[in-house]
Write an enzyme that holds these catalytic residues in place. Structure first.
Site, mmCIF file in Angstrom:
data_model
loop_
_atom_site.group_PDB
_atom_site.id
_atom_site.type_symbol
_atom_site.label_atom_id
_atom_site.label_comp_id
_atom_site.label_asym_id
_atom_site.label_seq_id
_atom_site.Cartn_x
_atom_site.Cartn_y
_atom_site.Cartn_z
ATOM 1 N N SER A 146 -6.714 12.179 -4.752
ATOM 2 C CA SER A 146 -6.057 11.368 -3.791
ATOM 3 C C SER A 146 -6.168 12.333 -2.549
ATOM 4 O O SER A 146 -6.355 13.417 -2.676
ATOM 5 C CB SER A 146 -4.553 11.210 -4.074
ATOM 6 O OG SER A 146 -3.987 12.414 -4.042
ATOM 7 N N LYS A 206 0.754 -1.146 0.020
ATOM 8 C CA LYS A 206 0.052 0.123 -0.094
ATOM 9 C C LYS A 206 0.997 1.439 -0.060
ATOM 10 O O LYS A 206 0.435 2.254 -0.666
ATOM 11 C CB LYS A 206 -1.020 -0.139 1.322
ATOM 12 C CG LYS A 206 -2.010 1.143 1.281
ATOM 13 C CD LYS A 206 -3.296 0.996 0.633
ATOM 14 C CE LYS A 206 -4.249 2.092 0.492
ATOM 15 N NZ LYS A 206 -4.870 2.751 1.506
HETATM 16 N N1 LIG Z 1 -10.100 9.154 3.199
HETATM 17 C C1 LIG Z 1 -9.776 8.223 2.556
HETATM 18 O O1 LIG Z 1 -10.701 7.792 1.778
HETATM 19 C C2 LIG Z 1 -8.832 7.301 3.049
HETATM 20 C C3 LIG Z 1 -7.956 7.584 3.887
HETATM 21 N N2 LIG Z 1 -6.976 6.969 4.282
HETATM 22 C C4 LIG Z 1 -6.305 7.248 5.536
HETATM 23 O O2 LIG Z 1 -7.021 7.350 6.411
HETATM 24 C C5 LIG Z 1 -6.397 8.457 7.442
HETATM 25 C C6 LIG Z 1 -7.328 9.226 7.730
HETATM 26 O O3 LIG Z 1 -7.612 10.034 6.537
HETATM 27 P P1 LIG Z 1 -8.820 11.127 6.352
HETATM 28 O O4 LIG Z 1 -10.266 10.412 6.972
HETATM 29 O O5 LIG Z 1 -8.957 11.423 4.883
HETATM 30 O O6 LIG Z 1 -8.485 12.340 7.285
HETATM 31 P P2 LIG Z 1 -9.280 13.461 7.820
HETATM 32 O O7 LIG Z 1 -8.484 14.666 8.304
HETATM 33 O O8 LIG Z 1 -10.660 13.742 7.152
HETATM 34 O O9 LIG Z 1 -9.720 12.672 9.212
HETATM 35 C C7 LIG Z 1 -9.139 12.913 10.454
HETATM 36 C C8 LIG Z 1 -9.885 13.255 11.546
HETATM 37 O O10 LIG Z 1 -9.220 13.207 12.722
HETATM 38 C C9 LIG Z 1 -9.518 14.363 13.551
HETATM 39 N N3 LIG Z 1 -8.604 14.486 14.703
HETATM 40 C C10 LIG Z 1 -7.420 14.548 14.586
HETATM 41 N N4 LIG Z 1 -6.807 14.573 15.994
HETATM 42 C C11 LIG Z 1 -8.029 14.659 16.658
HETATM 43 C C12 LIG Z 1 -8.231 14.734 18.369
HETATM 44 N N5 LIG Z 1 -7.028 14.745 19.040
HETATM 45 N N6 LIG Z 1 -9.312 14.643 18.558
HETATM 46 C C13 LIG Z 1 -10.663 14.600 17.776
HETATM 47 N N7 LIG Z 1 -10.482 14.384 16.463
HETATM 48 C C14 LIG Z 1 -8.979 14.439 16.003
HETATM 49 C C15 LIG Z 1 -9.275 15.697 12.357
HETATM 50 O O11 LIG Z 1 -9.559 16.901 13.003
HETATM 51 P P3 LIG Z 1 -8.692 18.169 12.254
HETATM 52 O O12 LIG Z 1 -8.260 18.083 11.188
HETATM 53 O O13 LIG Z 1 -9.371 19.388 13.014
HETATM 54 O O14 LIG Z 1 -7.318 17.996 13.182
HETATM 55 C C16 LIG Z 1 -9.994 15.158 11.237
HETATM 56 O O15 LIG Z 1 -11.408 15.379 11.431
HETATM 57 C C17 LIG Z 1 -5.107 8.904 6.699
HETATM 58 O O16 LIG Z 1 -3.971 8.263 7.095
HETATM 59 C C18 LIG Z 1 -5.326 8.529 5.022
HETATM 60 O O17 LIG Z 1 -4.134 8.501 4.438
HETATM 61 C C19 LIG Z 1 -6.816 5.406 3.852
HETATM 62 C C20 LIG Z 1 -7.585 5.151 2.783
HETATM 63 C C21 LIG Z 1 -8.828 5.926 2.293
HETATM 64 C C1 LIG Z 2 -5.587 4.393 -2.670
HETATM 65 C C2 LIG Z 2 -5.520 6.140 -2.864
HETATM 66 C C3 LIG Z 2 -4.299 6.779 -3.603
HETATM 67 C C4 LIG Z 2 -6.796 6.549 -3.375
HETATM 68 O O1 LIG Z 2 -6.838 7.819 -3.789
HETATM 69 C C5 LIG Z 2 -5.135 6.583 -1.420
HETATM 70 O O2 LIG Z 2 -5.174 5.880 -0.525
HETATM 71 C C6 LIG Z 2 -5.131 7.942 -0.981
HETATM 72 O O3 LIG Z 2 -5.738 8.824 -1.838
HETATM 73 O O4 LIG Z 2 -4.700 8.287 0.058
#
Ligand SMILES: NC(=O)C1=CN([C@@H]2O[C@H](COP(=O)(O)OP(=O)(O)OC[C@H]3O[C@@H](n4cnc5c(N)ncnc54)[C@H](OP(=O)(O)O)[C@@H]3O)[C@@H](O)[C@H]2O)C=CC1
Ligand SMILES: CC(C)(CO)C(=O)C(=O)O
Length: 289
Positions: A245, A176
């Site tokens: 992404s 990944k």
């Molecule tokens: N979105 C996707 O489709 C995918 C994401 N991922 C992975 O998943 C992880 C999360 O991504 P994603 O969901 O997009 O990120 P986001 O930024 O949308 O979500 C993370 C959330 O956590 C909150 N947060 C951080 N610290 C705290 C805290 N101490 N207390 C409460 N809330 C907190 C952030 O708030 P704030 O920003 O205000 O700090 C934010 O709302 C990453 O590693 C990403 O690479 C993997 C596959 C798919």
């Molecule tokens: C798999 C991929 C590249 C999908 O957009 C992803 O994990 C990301 O955007 O962080």
């Protein structure tokens, strides 16, 4: 099962919402999203459509059987500390990048690695879009059988999430990583959707990053072939062609990116030159400085 999702942004809200169809879920995140979920529930749209009413808070609850960690990798130390207050039996990262499980394991006994290819986008307070149905893979971060991973796999399966339990999680994480090392910085720098990497010069740069990541994986005793890394990247480019992404979204929103845990992590895990990942990391840092 009592499930706490730490980091209820895009992915955490989607996975937490899916889990809430079967389990007692607490989403831990930020206002105004959390207040909206408390007041009107969580609406999931897109590839799956439903509304659920999980508990939603800005701090962790008193207890949990399972904690799913879905903050960005730079927030993992905060998540690790905060989760000690509810002492979950198992902590499972679903994050991209390297280093998250190691950081969580400093304050939790049973930590699992997870990868997730579901796509998620927070559309507004209380609303999350599922932009693609994928799969979750969980397992012991170092590989081998894991009773905890079997339990978590069973719990996610019960919530109708497509999940595999893998005894080769170390390889899966690097595979990944190779995908993210290629797709994320190239799409972020060029300002294009994933599908633009299917051919031409951007395909060349992204696959060079994936190949270099596979080389570094092998230096770290992970059996990841360069051709497999490139084939996986090409398949993800095809299946997520319309996606922007996460790194492109971060750059556009002026948010901090995960480049240090992705391309930076590849560079940090080799004593040999890693010019493709180093250059991509520097360009992304330059863009967001
Ligand atoms: N979105 C996707 O489709 C995918 C994401 N991922 C992975 O998943 C992880 C999360 O991504 P994603 O969901 O997009 O990120 P986001 O930024 O949308 O979500 C993370 C959330 O956590 C909150 N947060 C951080 N610290 C705290 C805290 N101490 N207390 C409460 N809330 C907190 C952030 O708030 P704030 O920003 O205000 O700090 C934010 O709302 C990453 O590693 C990403 O690479 C993997 C596959 C798919
Ligand atoms: C798999 C991929 C590249 C999908 O957009 C992803 O994990 C990301 O955007 O962080």
């Amino acid at each position: 099962m009592d499930v706490v999702v730490f980091g209820a942004g895009s992915l955490g809200s989607l996975v937490g919402g899916l889990c809430a169809r079967e389990h007692d879920v607490t989403l831990v995140g930020r206002d105004p999203h959390i207040s909206a979920v408390r007041e009107s529930g969580l609406r999931v749209t897109g590839a799956v459509e439903f509304t659920v009413e999980p508990d939603a808070r800005t701090t962790v609850p008193d207890r949990a059987d399972l904690a799913l960690v879905t903050v960005k990798s730079f927030d993992t130390p905060t998540a690790a500390r905060a989760l000690t207050d509810c002492a979950p039996a198992v902590v499972c990262s679903l994050q991209n990048g390297l280093g998250n499980e190691e950081r969580l394991a400093r304050s939790h006994d049973t930590v699992l690695a997870g990868t997730c290819t579901y796509g998620a986008r927070l559309d507004g307070p209380g609303r999350v879009a599922c932009t693609g149905i994928g799969e979750v893979v969980v397992g012991d971060p170092d590989g081998g059988p894991s009773a905890a991973a079997e339990r978590v796999g069973g719990a996610l399966r019960a919530a109708n999430i497509d999940v595999q339990v893998s005894p080769r999680m170390a390889r899966r994480r690097w595979e990944k990583l190779a995908v993210n090392a290629g797709i994320n910085p190239v799409t972020a720098l060029a300002g294009v959707a994933n599908g633009a990497l299917a051919d031409g010069p951007l395909h060349g740069v992204a696959t060079a990053a994936a190949r270099e990541t596979a080389r570094v994986a092998r230096e770290n005793d992970i059996d990841l072939d360069e051709r497999d890394a490139v084939a996986t990247l090409e398949s993800v480019v095809e299946t997520t062609a319309e996606n922007h992404s996460s790194m492109l979204q971060d750059v556009r929103a002026d948010n901090r990116t995960e480049v240090d845990a992705i391309n930076g992590a590849v560079v940090a895990r080799t004593d040999e030159p890693a010019p493709v990942n180093r250059t991509l990391a520097r360009l992304v840092r330059g863009l967001t400085a």
